[in-house]
Design a protein around this motif. Structure first.
Motif, PDB file in Angstrom:
ATOM      1  N   UNK A 197     -30.010 -19.435   6.789  1.00 46.42           N
ATOM      2  CA  UNK A 197     -28.634 -19.504   7.309  1.00 46.42           C
ATOM      3  C   UNK A 197     -28.480 -18.961   8.716  1.00 46.42           C
ATOM      4  N   UNK A 198     -29.255 -17.925   9.080  1.00 46.32           N
ATOM      5  CA  UNK A 198     -29.099 -17.342  10.418  1.00 46.32           C
ATOM      6  C   UNK A 198     -29.570 -18.310  11.495  1.00 46.32           C
ATOM      7  N   UNK A 199     -30.677 -18.994  11.244  1.00 52.62           N
ATOM      8  CA  UNK A 199     -31.147 -19.986  12.208  1.00 52.62           C
ATOM      9  C   UNK A 199     -30.160 -21.149  12.315  1.00 52.62           C
TER      10      UNK A 199
ATOM     11  N   UNK B 150     -23.458 -22.459  16.245  1.00 53.52           N
ATOM     12  CA  UNK B 150     -22.657 -21.807  17.281  1.00 53.52           C
ATOM     13  C   UNK B 150     -22.927 -22.430  18.653  1.00 53.52           C
ATOM     14  N   UNK B 151     -24.190 -22.739  18.919  1.00 55.12           N
ATOM     15  CA  UNK B 151     -24.500 -23.413  20.180  1.00 55.12           C
ATOM     16  C   UNK B 151     -23.869 -24.797  20.227  1.00 55.12           C
ATOM     17  N   UNK B 152     -23.890 -25.501  19.086  1.00 54.72           N
ATOM     18  CA  UNK B 152     -23.241 -26.817  19.029  1.00 54.72           C
ATOM     19  C   UNK B 152     -21.735 -26.698  19.223  1.00 54.72           C
ATOM     20  N   UNK B 153     -21.148 -25.621  18.711  1.00 55.86           N
ATOM     21  CA  UNK B 153     -19.711 -25.406  18.898  1.00 55.86           C
ATOM     22  C   UNK B 153     -19.386 -25.155  20.368  1.00 55.86           C
ATOM     23  N   UNK B 154     -20.254 -24.402  21.064  1.00 53.25           N
ATOM     24  CA  UNK B 154     -20.075 -24.213  22.508  1.00 53.25           C
ATOM     25  C   UNK B 154     -20.180 -25.548  23.234  1.00 53.25           C
ATOM     26  N   UNK B 155     -21.144 -26.380  22.809  1.00 52.76           N
ATOM     27  CA  UNK B 155     -21.285 -27.711  23.404  1.00 52.76           C
ATOM     28  C   UNK B 155     -20.018 -28.545  23.183  1.00 52.76           C
TER      29      UNK B 155
ATOM     30  N   UNK C 114     -20.717 -16.610   6.359  1.00 51.40           N
ATOM     31  CA  UNK C 114     -20.532 -16.779   7.802  1.00 51.40           C
ATOM     32  C   UNK C 114     -20.811 -18.213   8.221  1.00 51.40           C
ATOM     33  N   UNK C 115     -21.906 -18.770   7.749  1.00 51.88           N
ATOM     34  CA  UNK C 115     -22.246 -20.151   8.091  1.00 51.88           C
ATOM     35  C   UNK C 115     -21.212 -21.114   7.525  1.00 51.88           C
ATOM     36  N   UNK C 116     -20.709 -20.833   6.326  1.00 50.25           N
ATOM     37  CA  UNK C 116     -19.704 -21.701   5.723  1.00 50.25           C
ATOM     38  C   UNK C 116     -18.428 -21.728   6.570  1.00 50.25           C
ATOM     39  N   UNK C 117     -17.942 -20.565   6.976  1.00 51.19           N
ATOM     40  CA  UNK C 117     -16.716 -20.514   7.765  1.00 51.19           C
ATOM     41  C   UNK C 117     -16.898 -21.188   9.125  1.00 51.19           C
ATOM     42  N   UNK C 118     -18.036 -20.945   9.780  1.00 56.42           N
ATOM     43  CA  UNK C 118     -18.284 -21.569  11.085  1.00 56.42           C
ATOM     44  C   UNK C 118     -18.377 -23.080  10.941  1.00 56.42           C
ATOM     45  N   UNK C 119     -19.043 -23.557   9.886  1.00 54.19           N
ATOM     46  CA  UNK C 119     -19.172 -25.001   9.675  1.00 54.19           C
ATOM     47  C   UNK C 119     -17.816 -25.642   9.401  1.00 54.19           C
ATOM     48  N   UNK C 120     -16.998 -24.994   8.587  1.00 52.35           N
ATOM     49  CA  UNK C 120     -15.676 -25.552   8.271  1.00 52.35           C
ATOM     50  C   UNK C 120     -14.784 -25.583   9.518  1.00 52.35           C
ATOM     51  N   UNK C 121     -14.780 -24.496  10.281  1.00 51.21           N
ATOM     52  CA  UNK C 121     -13.985 -24.456  11.510  1.00 51.21           C
ATOM     53  C   UNK C 121     -14.473 -25.513  12.498  1.00 51.21           C
ATOM     54  N   UNK C 122     -15.788 -25.648  12.621  1.00 57.16           N
ATOM     55  CA  UNK C 122     -16.346 -26.635  13.547  1.00 57.16           C
ATOM     56  C   UNK C 122     -15.964 -28.053  13.134  1.00 57.16           C
TER      57      UNK C 122
END
Length: 437
Positions: free
Chosen positions: A157-159, A165-170, A203-211
């Motif tokens: 999950x960390x990788x 997160x980098x894709x979200x910045x993109x 953490x990965x779940x929330x970032x993925x859903x927000x993205x």
């Protein structure tokens, strides 16, 4: 959710003590923890603290090396600069793979994170050396894409979080330039794969859903914008209803996940359910004022066809998942209410009716708060109870600050709130007496 994580951590620590006392083997302890969704290796406090310290040491070592190179950057020949960057990245990832394959997975993942950091730095510096392009989002995209294979192979999950997160910045950079990143779902699918097949990660779940929500909303806004030269996120009133539909879909997904036999999907279900409820209460709090309703009533709704084209598939998916989870009635009522409000706003163009919609929003907010309180007490779910109490108190405070109509109307509304709460309390008392008697 915090209490659940604490209990899982306590289970992992107890399992570690059982192994030390010789009651069970390490493999049996891992199996017991896996049965209840706890990670025997990751949650153990001593091992986790060691991993954090080692990871920070790797990070500062990399920063020290990059700082040293930056101080003497212009004096180093161009070929040596490029070769050193490539060699540094390859060597770090090679050592990471070697340690991961030979059982040192935590150290291997830490080195992979560091290697991905070196990879991104190499992209930036090599582009600077050879003056390769000036469009910054492309570099971030290749950086995120280069991190993705390590996340998929290890299912860590960390990788995957680093790549997401980098894709979200993109995505945000492309948004600022007015472009639609069509390859962004590739990172969302990768996150879904890691969430399903890898260790649990909220953490990965929330970032993925927000993205995913940002990409869908921006994609619709990009299609609906009138000026093709416009930049940034151009919000429309239709985006609000699409967002409500997406959270309704998340609510249905949470019910479907809660029916799964494994503990990991059920943990994801609890997280999605509580955040869907929080969004609903926040939306109702915003709509408890008359001004947003006046804005919607004055709106011309130029993208109705696109709105229906987005809402109908989202609602159909939500209803199908709710049917599979045996919660069709509640999701169908919410989706019908959403459609009725949207149709009423499109047909009704009178700003004088904003107070009527405001009153309905306040009653819906109060009813949701009472339902959460009763549900929290009856099922022993503390965050439902406190969320319901917060909703009721916030509604009363906002209505005190912004009285609906006049003082007499405000007093009548407060009196009605008190009557509804007393009726709910009386109903709850009868239910409890019936259960005890």
């Amino acid at each position: 959710m915090r209490l659940i994580r604490l209990l899982k951590g306590e289970l992992a620590r107890e399992a570690a003590e059982w192994v030390e006392e010789g009651l069970v083997s390490e493999a049996q302890a891992e199996t017991i923890c896996r049965r209840y969704g706890a990670d025997y290796q990751a949650i153990n406090s001593r091992a986790q603290g060691y991993a954090v310290l080692v990871g920070l040491a790797y990070l500062f070592l990399g920063l020290a090396l990059i700082t040293l190179l930056g101080a003497n950057w212009e004096e180093i020949p161009r070929g040596i600069r490029m070769g050193g960057l490539v060699l540094l990245t390859l060597a770090t990832q090679g050592i990471a793979i070697f340690r991961y394959v030979h059982g040192q997975r935590r150290a291997g993942v830490g080195l992979m994170l560091l290697g991905n950091f070196f990879y991104g730095t190499s992209i930036i510096l090599i582009a600077q050396i050879y003056h390769l392009g000036e469009y910054m989002p492309d570099g971030v995209f290749w950086w995120a894409l280069g991190c993705l294979p390590f996340a998929l192979i290890t299912r860590n999950p960390w990788l995957c979080l680093q790549a997401n997160l980098l894709a979200l910045i993109w995505l945000l950079l492309e948004t600022f330039n007015g472009y639609l990143p069509v390859l962004f779902p590739l990172f969302l699918l990768s996150s879904a794969y890691v969430l399903w097949r890898g260790p649990p990660s909220t953490s990965l779940l929330l970032v993925a859903v927000i993205s995913a929500g940002l990409w869908i909303e921006y994609g619709l806004s990009w299609l609906w914008r009138g000026d093709t030269s416009g930049l940034l996120f151009d919000m429309h009133a239709e985006n609000l209803f699409v967002a409500a539909g997406l959270f309704l879909l998340l609510f249905a997904i949470s019910h479907w996940l809660s029916r799964q036999p494994d503990s990991k999907p059920r943990d994801y279900a609890a997280l999605l359910s509580i955040w869907s409820l929080r969004f609903s209460l926040l939306l109702l709090l915003v709509m408890s004022f008359a001004r947003p309703w006046r804005g919607l009533l004055d709106y011309d709704w130029p993208h109705q066809l696109g709105l229906w084209a987005a809402l109908l598939p989202i609602g159909s998916a939500a209803l199908w998942l709710a049917y599979r989870a045996r919660r069709l009635w509640s999701v169908a009522v919410l989706f019908t209410a959403l459609l009725m409000v949207q149709l009423a706003l499109c047909i009704d163009g009178s700003r004088d009716h904003a107070v009527v919609y405001q009153l309905l929003a306040n009653f819906a907010l109060l009813g949701t708060g009472i339902w959460l309180i009763v549900r929290g007490i009856s099922n022993g779910i503390s965050h439902y109870f406190f969320l319901g109490v917060t909703a009721v108190l916030a509604t009363a405070f906002l209505r005190y600050v912004d009285l609906i109509g006049d003082y007499l109307g405000g007093a009548a509304l407060f009196t009605l709130f008190a009557i509804l709460l007393m009726l709910a309390a009386r109903f709850w008392k009868r239910v409890r007496e019936r259960e005890l008697g």
